[in-house]
Enzyme design. Sequence first.
Site, PDB file in Angstrom:
ATOM      1  N   LYS A  23       0.818  -1.214   0.000  1.00 49.99           N
ATOM      2  CA  LYS A  23       0.000   0.000   0.000  1.00 49.99           C
ATOM      3  C   LYS A  23       0.854   1.267   0.000  1.00 49.99           C
ATOM      4  CE  LYS A  23      -4.186  -1.952   2.059  1.00 49.99           C
ATOM      5  NZ  LYS A  23      -4.678  -2.460   0.804  1.00 49.99           N
ATOM      6  N   ASP A  71     -12.092  -7.127  -4.360  1.00 51.28           N
ATOM      7  CA  ASP A  71     -11.433  -7.598  -5.584  1.00 51.28           C
ATOM      8  C   ASP A  71     -12.475  -8.088  -6.584  1.00 51.28           C
ATOM      9  OD1 ASP A  71      -8.832  -7.137  -4.587  1.00 51.28           O
ATOM     10  OD2 ASP A  71      -8.767  -9.113  -3.651  1.00 51.28           O
TER      11      ASP A  71
END
Length: 152
Positions: A23, A71
Amino acid sequence: MEFTTRTIAARKHIALVAHDHRKQALLAWVEDNKSVLEQHQLYATGTTGNLIQQASGIPVNSMLSGPMGGDQQVGALIAEGKIDMLIFFWDPLNAVPHDPDVKALLRLATVWNIPVATNRSTADFLIDSSLFKSEVEIAIPDYQRYLQDRLK
């Protein structure tokens, strides 16, 4: 499989996804490319999207967190032709509990022939490409013909 074409507009719809250990790398990339990215429509899985929006101020359409179905939500948008490009900083060194979802997301991006970057180098190549700033025709599966053939 027969193919047809889809036009990717000059203003792209870009999905941003990153595993936990990646991230910060994605956030740094977004910051370095903020002036370009803010001209496009951004989508992201939940945690990633919220972090990007907080850090950059760029509006992001956030889905659920990846392990909670984000996702798959991004994958559905790809299949619907609503995502033009996937920037997915995935972590190849750590297994994630939703690994099948990750594989499905990458498979859908491949099936629907959208550009995918999986690290900073490929993301830089995509965003610096002359095609990034242009309207582009891509070949995609002709689903209607596929369905007609299956129903025979």
